[in-house]
Design a protein around this motif. Structure first.
Motif, PDB file in Angstrom:
ATOM      1  N   ASN A 136      -4.362  -0.522  -8.513  1.00 30.26           N
ATOM      2  CA  ASN A 136      -3.192  -1.393  -8.443  1.00 30.26           C
ATOM      3  C   ASN A 136      -2.203  -0.997  -9.536  1.00 30.26           C
ATOM      4  O   ASN A 136      -2.575  -0.957 -10.709  1.00 30.26           O
ATOM      5  N   ILE A 137      -0.987  -0.711  -9.142  1.00 30.52           N
ATOM      6  CA  ILE A 137       0.085  -0.525 -10.119  1.00 30.52           C
ATOM      7  C   ILE A 137       0.757  -1.885 -10.215  1.00 30.52           C
ATOM      8  O   ILE A 137       1.356  -2.360  -9.248  1.00 30.52           O
ATOM      9  N   VAL A 138       0.587  -2.525 -11.374  1.00 30.92           N
ATOM     10  CA  VAL A 138       0.847  -3.961 -11.470  1.00 30.92           C
ATOM     11  C   VAL A 138       2.124  -4.355 -12.199  1.00 30.92           C
ATOM     12  O   VAL A 138       2.577  -5.494 -12.056  1.00 30.92           O
ATOM     13  N   ASP A 139       2.692  -3.452 -12.976  1.00 29.37           N
ATOM     14  CA  ASP A 139       3.844  -3.888 -13.759  1.00 29.37           C
ATOM     15  C   ASP A 139       4.707  -2.700 -14.155  1.00 29.37           C
ATOM     16  O   ASP A 139       4.251  -1.547 -14.164  1.00 29.37           O
ATOM     17  N   LEU A 196       5.138   8.310  -4.862  1.00 23.61           N
ATOM     18  CA  LEU A 196       4.304   7.465  -4.013  1.00 23.61           C
ATOM     19  C   LEU A 196       5.156   6.984  -2.856  1.00 23.61           C
ATOM     20  O   LEU A 196       6.292   6.541  -3.056  1.00 23.61           O
ATOM     21  N   LYS A 197       4.619   7.055  -1.638  1.00 24.59           N
ATOM     22  CA  LYS A 197       5.342   6.619  -0.443  1.00 24.59           C
ATOM     23  C   LYS A 197       4.667   5.397   0.137  1.00 24.59           C
ATOM     24  O   LYS A 197       3.446   5.370   0.284  1.00 24.59           O
ATOM     25  N   GLU A 198       5.479   4.396   0.432  1.00 23.04           N
ATOM     26  CA  GLU A 198       4.950   3.197   1.070  1.00 23.04           C
ATOM     27  C   GLU A 198       4.353   3.585   2.424  1.00 23.04           C
ATOM     28  O   GLU A 198       4.964   4.340   3.189  1.00 23.04           O
ATOM     29  N   VAL A 199       3.153   3.080   2.718  1.00 20.47           N
ATOM     30  CA  VAL A 199       2.438   3.477   3.930  1.00 20.47           C
ATOM     31  C   VAL A 199       3.170   3.046   5.194  1.00 20.47           C
ATOM     32  O   VAL A 199       3.275   3.809   6.146  1.00 20.47           O
ATOM     33  N   ASP A 246       2.548  -3.527  -6.898  1.00 24.28           N
ATOM     34  CA  ASP A 246       3.048  -4.896  -6.878  1.00 24.28           C
ATOM     35  C   ASP A 246       4.423  -4.932  -6.210  1.00 24.28           C
ATOM     36  O   ASP A 246       5.252  -4.042  -6.425  1.00 24.28           O
ATOM     37  N   ASP A 247       4.660  -5.983  -5.403  1.00 17.93           N
ATOM     38  CA  ASP A 247       5.939  -6.127  -4.691  1.00 17.93           C
ATOM     39  C   ASP A 247       7.126  -6.070  -5.646  1.00 17.93           C
ATOM     40  O   ASP A 247       8.137  -5.426  -5.351  1.00 17.93           O
ATOM     41  N   LYS A 248       7.013  -6.736  -6.770  1.00 20.18           N
ATOM     42  CA  LYS A 248       8.110  -6.777  -7.750  1.00 20.18           C
ATOM     43  C   LYS A 248       8.413  -5.372  -8.280  1.00 20.18           C
ATOM     44  O   LYS A 248       9.577  -4.996  -8.425  1.00 20.18           O
ATOM     45  N   GLU A 286       0.844  -1.197   0.000  1.00 29.02           N
ATOM     46  CA  GLU A 286       0.000   0.000   0.000  1.00 29.02           C
ATOM     47  C   GLU A 286       0.876   1.242   0.000  1.00 29.02           C
ATOM     48  O   GLU A 286       1.856   1.345   0.746  1.00 29.02           O
ATOM     49  N   VAL A 287       0.506   2.207  -0.849  1.00 26.24           N
ATOM     50  CA  VAL A 287       1.228   3.475  -0.954  1.00 26.24           C
ATOM     51  C   VAL A 287       0.237   4.620  -0.886  1.00 26.24           C
ATOM     52  O   VAL A 287      -0.977   4.421  -1.007  1.00 26.24           O
ATOM     53  N   GLU A 288       0.767   5.814  -0.706  1.00 27.61           N
ATOM     54  CA  GLU A 288      -0.044   7.030  -0.766  1.00 27.61           C
ATOM     55  C   GLU A 288       0.728   8.071  -1.560  1.00 27.61           C
ATOM     56  O   GLU A 288       1.946   7.976  -1.694  1.00 27.61           O
ATOM     57  N   ILE A 289       0.028   9.044  -2.081  1.00 27.68           N
ATOM     58  CA  ILE A 289       0.691  10.093  -2.834  1.00 27.68           C
ATOM     59  C   ILE A 289       1.403  11.001  -1.844  1.00 27.68           C
ATOM     60  O   ILE A 289       0.779  11.606  -0.981  1.00 27.68           O
ATOM     61  N   ASP A 290       2.715  11.062  -1.972  1.00 20.26           N
ATOM     62  CA  ASP A 290       3.525  11.893  -1.094  1.00 20.26           C
ATOM     63  C   ASP A 290       3.610  13.312  -1.642  1.00 20.26           C
ATOM     64  O   ASP A 290       3.423  14.275  -0.919  1.00 20.26           O
TER      65      ASP A 290
END
Length: 173
Positions: free
Chosen positions: A76-79, A22-25, A121-123, A3-7
């Motif tokens: 979801n940002i997937v790739d 984007l910053k990881e929550v 996505d983690d990757k 999960e991220v939020e717009i920083d």
């Protein structure tokens, strides 16, 4: 998924392109994504809760989805392929979960309007996110970067400040 939020949204110093950060929550990782100026403006307008006279494109998308009874669940940002990010808008409609292909900038502009979470996505995070560099405290020894600053410190120390006018003084003629 992370999960991220717009920083923030930043303007490149090299061009007029914008970057959404984007910053990881739950951590200190940041993901920069290049976006266009119009999408940056659309995100900023919504984040700052500015009123517009007529619906912008992303407002129209939100209104159409709502009118059709669809509800945006998440983004979801997937790739990430060839330096291009890919996103999906996840929508609940007629009892089904649908994923709609989208540019990340458009998906983010919609996300801020409908107040849904954003995931990466983690990757993608492993490949493209960065953590801020650790700042050294003054007592943590000197490194190569500190030696470069010594030149400026020596210069400032060598300045003769006695002859300087104080602010507000008029120079003598």
């Amino acid at each position: 998924m992370v999960e991220v939020e717009i920083d923030s949204i930043r303007v490149s110093l090299m061009s007029q392109h914008r970057i959404v950060i984007l910053k990881e929550v739950h951590a200190e990782r940041f993901l920069p994504i290049w976006i266009g100026p119009y999408e940056a403006e659309a995100i900023t307008i919504s984040l700052q809760e500015m009123e517009v006279a007529r619906p912008l494109t992303h407002d129209l998308l939100r209104n159409v989805l709502q009118t059709l009874g669809a509800e945006v669940q998440r983004i979801n940002i997937v790739d990430l392929r060839d330096d291009v990010f890919y996103a999906r808008i996840v929508v609940q409609a007629n009892g089904r979960e649908l994923e709609i292909d989208s540019r990340p900038s458009d998906a983010l502009a919609l996300a801020v309007r409908v107040h849904v979470p954003i995931y990466v996505d983690d990757k993608v995070m492993r490949e493209a996110a960065a953590e801020p560099e650790k700042e050294l405290s003054p007592d943590e020894g000197t490194g190569p970067g500190d030696a470069r600053l010594d030149v400026f410190k020596d210069f400032v120390d060598s300045l003769d400040m006695d002859g300087m006018d104080t602010p507000g003084d008029e120079p003598e003629n």
